[in-house]
Design a protein around this motif. Structure first.
Motif, mmCIF file in Angstrom:
data_model
loop_
_atom_site.group_PDB
_atom_site.id
_atom_site.type_symbol
_atom_site.label_atom_id
_atom_site.label_comp_id
_atom_site.label_asym_id
_atom_site.label_seq_id
_atom_site.Cartn_x
_atom_site.Cartn_y
_atom_site.Cartn_z
ATOM 1 N N ASP A 19 4.388 83.906 -4.488
ATOM 2 C CA ASP A 19 4.161 84.718 -3.292
ATOM 3 C C ASP A 19 4.391 83.945 -1.996
ATOM 4 O OD1 ASP A 19 3.536 87.058 -4.643
ATOM 5 O OD2 ASP A 19 1.407 86.577 -4.752
ATOM 6 N N PHE A 72 -4.609 83.497 11.009
ATOM 7 C CA PHE A 72 -4.159 84.235 9.830
ATOM 8 C C PHE A 72 -3.742 85.616 10.285
ATOM 9 C CE2 PHE A 72 -4.573 86.913 6.109
ATOM 10 C CZ PHE A 72 -3.905 86.161 5.153
ATOM 11 N N ARG A 74 -1.784 89.198 8.948
ATOM 12 C CA ARG A 74 -1.246 89.967 7.822
ATOM 13 C C ARG A 74 -0.546 91.201 8.382
ATOM 14 N NH1 ARG A 74 -2.183 90.414 2.385
ATOM 15 N NH2 ARG A 74 -4.038 89.112 2.446
ATOM 16 N N CYS A 79 2.317 87.652 5.257
ATOM 17 C CA CYS A 79 1.115 87.006 5.797
ATOM 18 C C CYS A 79 1.547 85.665 6.370
ATOM 19 C CB CYS A 79 0.105 86.728 4.702
ATOM 20 S SG CYS A 79 -0.509 88.184 3.892
ATOM 21 N N CYS A 81 -0.098 82.032 7.931
ATOM 22 C CA CYS A 81 -1.261 81.174 8.123
ATOM 23 C C CYS A 81 -0.785 79.965 8.936
ATOM 24 C CB CYS A 81 -1.773 80.748 6.756
ATOM 25 S SG CYS A 81 -3.311 79.871 6.768
ATOM 26 N N PRO A 96 2.889 89.881 1.348
ATOM 27 C CA PRO A 96 1.598 90.510 1.635
ATOM 28 C C PRO A 96 0.728 90.712 0.390
ATOM 29 C CG PRO A 96 3.366 92.120 1.769
ATOM 30 C CD PRO A 96 4.014 90.780 1.602
ATOM 31 N N ASN A 99 -3.241 86.907 -2.481
ATOM 32 C CA ASN A 99 -4.674 86.933 -2.232
ATOM 33 C C ASN A 99 -4.930 86.043 -1.011
ATOM 34 O OD1 ASN A 99 -7.397 85.638 -2.411
ATOM 35 N ND2 ASN A 99 -7.615 87.071 -4.111
ATOM 36 N N SER A 100 -5.438 86.610 0.056
ATOM 37 C CA SER A 100 -5.582 85.856 1.313
ATOM 38 C C SER A 100 -6.525 84.666 1.175
ATOM 39 C CB SER A 100 -6.034 86.768 2.450
ATOM 40 O OG SER A 100 -7.277 87.351 2.149
ATOM 41 N N GLN A 101 -7.580 84.801 0.395
ATOM 42 C CA GLN A 101 -8.508 83.674 0.214
ATOM 43 C C GLN A 101 -7.825 82.528 -0.519
ATOM 44 O OE1 GLN A 101 -11.796 85.629 -1.711
ATOM 45 N NE2 GLN A 101 -12.893 85.832 0.228
ATOM 46 N N MET A 103 -4.583 81.935 -0.499
ATOM 47 C CA MET A 103 -3.607 81.377 0.435
ATOM 48 C C MET A 103 -4.294 80.423 1.414
ATOM 49 S SD MET A 103 -1.139 83.389 3.067
ATOM 50 C CE MET A 103 -0.060 82.543 4.199
ATOM 51 N N GLN A 104 -5.424 80.840 1.958
ATOM 52 C CA GLN A 104 -6.146 80.002 2.907
ATOM 53 C C GLN A 104 -6.671 78.725 2.253
ATOM 54 O OE1 GLN A 104 -8.447 83.480 4.269
ATOM 55 N NE2 GLN A 104 -8.070 82.675 6.328
#
Length: 118
Positions: A19, A72, A74, A79, A81, A96, A99-101, A103-104
């Motif tokens: 991703d 961050f 989206r 997305c 960061c 997109p 999973n944003s968590q 990725m962070q």
């Protein structure tokens, strides 16, 4: 600082997920120092990442909230960061669906490695 010492953390992040589209370390003039992944125009794209960081910092300073530690964003298509690393900017662009968590967390790990190398 040797450029070759900065590449492994970025390569590892890019390889960690299908991703993740692009990872880059950007100089304080908006030019890519190291980058891996897909991009339309690396110079223009990285200059935009750097400008986003500067714009957010201006807003935070005007609101008397300090400087940005992480940005961050989206959208329906991707997305982004963005993190400060010394006088440079680290950016990660992903699909997109990521999973944003996750990725962070992956970005934070990479930023920590880059900061220790600089």
């Amino acid at each position: 600082m040797k450029l070759s010492t900065l590449t492994p953390p970025l390569e590892d992040l890019k390889a960690s997920s299908d991703d993740i589209l692009l990872v880059a370390l950007i100089s304080n003039d908006g030019m890519p120092v190291v980058h891996f992944g897909e991009g339309l125009d690396y110079d223009e794209q990285n200059a935009w990442f750097f400008e986003m960081k500067k714009a957010c910092d201006r807003v935070l300073i005007d609101l008397k909230q300090g400087l940005s530690e992480e940005l961050f964003i989206r959208s329906r298509e991707a997305c982004i960061c963005i993190w400060p690393v010394k006088d440079m900017v680290f950016a990660c662009l992903a699909k997109p669906s990521i999973n944003s968590q996750r990725m962070q967390m992956l970005a934070w790990k990479t930023v920590s490695q880059l900061r220790s190398l600089l």
